[in-house]
Design a protein around this motif. Sequence first.
Motif, PDB file in Angstrom:
ATOM      1  N   UNK A 175      44.972  36.190  32.095  1.00 41.17           N
ATOM      2  CA  UNK A 175      44.948  37.563  31.730  1.00 41.17           C
ATOM      3  C   UNK A 175      43.585  38.147  32.634  1.00 41.17           C
ATOM      4  N   UNK A 176      42.618  37.442  32.562  1.00 40.33           N
ATOM      5  CA  UNK A 176      41.443  37.859  33.219  1.00 40.33           C
ATOM      6  C   UNK A 176      41.460  37.651  34.554  1.00 40.33           C
ATOM      7  N   UNK A 177      41.763  36.659  35.138  1.00 38.66           N
ATOM      8  CA  UNK A 177      42.026  36.357  36.508  1.00 38.66           C
ATOM      9  C   UNK A 177      43.229  36.169  36.882  1.00 38.66           C
ATOM     10  N   UNK A 178      43.979  37.251  37.013  1.00 38.48           N
ATOM     11  CA  UNK A 178      45.515  36.882  37.299  1.00 38.48           C
ATOM     12  C   UNK A 178      45.592  36.385  38.818  1.00 38.48           C
ATOM     13  N   UNK A 179      46.431  35.712  39.203  1.00 42.84           N
ATOM     14  CA  UNK A 179      47.054  35.519  40.618  1.00 42.84           C
ATOM     15  C   UNK A 179      47.465  36.422  41.333  1.00 42.84           C
ATOM     16  N   UNK A 180      48.428  37.036  40.475  1.00 43.88           N
ATOM     17  CA  UNK A 180      49.284  38.237  40.938  1.00 43.88           C
ATOM     18  C   UNK A 180      49.347  39.207  40.126  1.00 43.88           C
ATOM     19  N   UNK A 181      48.855  40.495  40.345  1.00 37.33           N
ATOM     20  CA  UNK A 181      48.729  41.451  39.479  1.00 37.33           C
ATOM     21  C   UNK A 181      49.955  42.132  39.221  1.00 37.33           C
ATOM     22  N   UNK A 182      50.489  42.220  37.920  1.00 39.40           N
ATOM     23  CA  UNK A 182      51.891  42.874  37.729  1.00 39.40           C
ATOM     24  C   UNK A 182      51.767  44.052  36.927  1.00 39.40           C
ATOM     25  N   UNK A 183      52.259  45.191  37.153  1.00 39.39           N
ATOM     26  CA  UNK A 183      52.231  46.502  36.279  1.00 39.39           C
ATOM     27  C   UNK A 183      52.411  46.172  34.854  1.00 39.39           C
ATOM     28  N   UNK A 184      53.441  45.293  34.683  1.00 44.85           N
ATOM     29  CA  UNK A 184      53.970  44.776  33.226  1.00 44.85           C
ATOM     30  C   UNK A 184      52.818  44.438  32.330  1.00 44.85           C
ATOM     31  N   UNK A 185      51.823  43.756  33.019  1.00 46.05           N
ATOM     32  CA  UNK A 185      50.876  42.926  32.253  1.00 46.05           C
ATOM     33  C   UNK A 185      49.475  43.686  32.443  1.00 46.05           C
ATOM     34  N   UNK A 186      49.430  45.160  32.550  1.00 46.15           N
ATOM     35  CA  UNK A 186      48.126  45.786  32.781  1.00 46.15           C
ATOM     36  C   UNK A 186      47.278  45.846  31.373  1.00 46.15           C
ATOM     37  N   UNK A 187      47.851  46.017  30.419  1.00 49.17           N
ATOM     38  CA  UNK A 187      47.233  46.181  29.104  1.00 49.17           C
ATOM     39  C   UNK A 187      46.666  44.631  28.902  1.00 49.17           C
ATOM     40  N   UNK A 188      47.491  43.447  29.173  1.00 47.81           N
ATOM     41  CA  UNK A 188      46.797  42.251  28.926  1.00 47.81           C
ATOM     42  C   UNK A 188      45.609  42.109  29.707  1.00 47.81           C
ATOM     43  N   UNK A 189      45.453  42.357  30.921  1.00 42.97           N
ATOM     44  CA  UNK A 189      44.414  42.579  31.527  1.00 42.97           C
ATOM     45  C   UNK A 189      43.269  43.212  31.068  1.00 42.97           C
ATOM     46  N   UNK A 190      43.697  44.437  30.627  1.00 44.49           N
ATOM     47  CA  UNK A 190      42.714  45.421  30.000  1.00 44.49           C
ATOM     48  C   UNK A 190      41.994  44.955  28.769  1.00 44.49           C
ATOM     49  N   UNK A 191      42.753  44.311  27.993  1.00 45.82           N
ATOM     50  CA  UNK A 191      42.212  43.909  26.696  1.00 45.82           C
ATOM     51  C   UNK A 191      41.215  42.398  26.893  1.00 45.82           C
ATOM     52  N   UNK A 192      41.808  41.640  27.604  1.00 46.10           N
ATOM     53  CA  UNK A 192      41.129  40.278  27.752  1.00 46.10           C
ATOM     54  C   UNK A 192      39.998  40.274  28.425  1.00 46.10           C
ATOM     55  N   UNK A 193      40.239  41.057  29.529  1.00 46.70           N
ATOM     56  CA  UNK A 193      38.879  41.565  30.521  1.00 46.70           C
ATOM     57  C   UNK A 193      37.921  41.976  29.708  1.00 46.70           C
ATOM     58  N   UNK A 194      38.161  43.278  28.826  1.00 42.89           N
ATOM     59  CA  UNK A 194      37.300  44.058  28.040  1.00 42.89           C
ATOM     60  C   UNK A 194      36.599  43.012  27.209  1.00 42.89           C
ATOM     61  N   UNK A 195      37.355  42.194  26.423  1.00 44.77           N
ATOM     62  CA  UNK A 195      36.707  41.222  25.469  1.00 44.77           C
ATOM     63  C   UNK A 195      35.739  40.376  25.888  1.00 44.77           C
ATOM     64  N   UNK A 196      35.937  39.959  27.205  1.00 47.65           N
ATOM     65  CA  UNK A 196      35.234  38.864  28.152  1.00 47.65           C
ATOM     66  C   UNK A 196      33.973  39.575  28.264  1.00 47.65           C
ATOM     67  N   UNK A 197      33.940  40.647  28.832  1.00 48.89           N
ATOM     68  CA  UNK A 197      32.657  41.434  29.422  1.00 48.89           C
ATOM     69  C   UNK A 197      32.011  42.314  28.206  1.00 48.89           C
ATOM     70  N   UNK A 198      32.443  42.459  27.044  1.00 46.68           N
ATOM     71  CA  UNK A 198      32.006  43.454  26.264  1.00 46.68           C
ATOM     72  C   UNK A 198      30.576  43.215  25.990  1.00 46.68           C
ATOM     73  N   UNK A 199      29.770  42.100  25.941  1.00 46.35           N
ATOM     74  CA  UNK A 199      28.563  42.137  25.804  1.00 46.35           C
ATOM     75  C   UNK A 199      27.742  42.800  26.913  1.00 46.35           C
ATOM     76  N   UNK A 200      27.980  42.250  28.127  1.00 47.74           N
ATOM     77  CA  UNK A 200      27.141  42.819  29.197  1.00 47.74           C
ATOM     78  C   UNK A 200      27.392  44.503  29.477  1.00 47.74           C
ATOM     79  N   UNK A 201      28.713  44.742  28.929  1.00 45.06           N
ATOM     80  CA  UNK A 201      28.877  46.263  29.105  1.00 45.06           C
ATOM     81  C   UNK A 201      28.068  47.067  28.068  1.00 45.06           C
ATOM     82  N   UNK A 202      28.204  46.313  26.735  1.00 43.94           N
ATOM     83  CA  UNK A 202      27.299  47.094  25.680  1.00 43.94           C
ATOM     84  C   UNK A 202      25.800  47.370  26.050  1.00 43.94           C
ATOM     85  N   UNK A 203      25.339  46.087  26.577  1.00 44.91           N
ATOM     86  CA  UNK A 203      23.889  46.352  27.259  1.00 44.91           C
ATOM     87  C   UNK A 203      23.656  47.471  28.246  1.00 44.91           C
TER      88      UNK A 203
END
Length: 363
Positions: A175-203
Amino acid sequence: MPSSRSRRSQGASTLERWHLWCGLVVMVFLLLAAASGIILVYKKPLIHLVMVPQAELPADYDITQMAVQLDVIATRIAPAQRDLIKAPNPEEPYWTLTGIDKQQIQLLAIDTLEPYQHNLWLLDIFAFMRILHTELFTGVIGEGILLVSGVAGLFLCISGIILWWRTKRSFRWRWVFPRHISARYLMHYHRHSGALASIILVVILLTGSIMLWQKLVSPLLSPAPSTLLPNHLEQVIPSNSADAAPSQFLLAAHEFIPDGWPTYIRLPAVNAPDASIRFRLPNEWHPNGRTSVKINSANGDITLSARSDEVSPARRLVNQLYPLHSAYGMNAVYVFLVFLGGITLIWLSLTGGISYFKKRSTR
């Protein structure tokens, strides 16, 4: 009476709505800030690669040589074109002159003091991106918008983690590094990418918001302590103040900060009698330093700021806001994390926004 599970579900639903609408309101501004920021992160390496590939600070380059060159620059170049002078350093082995309008920038070669003429379009791009990133080309209004957007971005990071936490067991790297981007899973990408990068984004968002708050609203701390040495000019500049050369101001200031390397230099002008020299101390994060010496050419007063390595812990923390936000002066790993944080912020804005409008169009 609703059950605890029902109350939690209602609370999550409310938080999700706030997260959604807050994101939609500031989405464009966060996109602009992130897109311009990721270009500025690698500003110095790009200038070195594209404009001055052969530039290198000589191993024997010292303050004495710098002082001699400063006199030449002051003689050759009009004051309006050198309102702010940045001295060479190992990371930027050239003189940088910024005009009064902040848009006119020249880079001078150390050996000849002649302006670099190749690929000047790169400086124009960086000047454009800097204004876009710091004020959205609207001055104080843009700074205010960015401040609100930064605070909103912090809320989005925190609320996003809270919302993601319920589904943390479903985390998958695909969900963070999808091989093929699908419109069906946009929110999956959104949630998991945001969670992984949350610390540096907060800084990034927190440091940027605090810097804007300090500029627009009120400084977090009282002015930095300083020491005034009245009528001290004759002891450090052995000539009449009106005839003092720029090199004399630089060398006099360096006597007070002998272990510092000069960064920003402002020479006395018609309506501004102070010569101001800022120094970066050894191992200081801030690329431009936070220790300065001001010499008043009219009355000889010298104002010394407190050394950045001797101030209170709170002041030291505030001094780190700029390098933590911009990654200037930091190691390569942190620079890459800030760059990745900007890319992720763009990705989150796009996946969140597109997902919302896609759902709305199918209703």
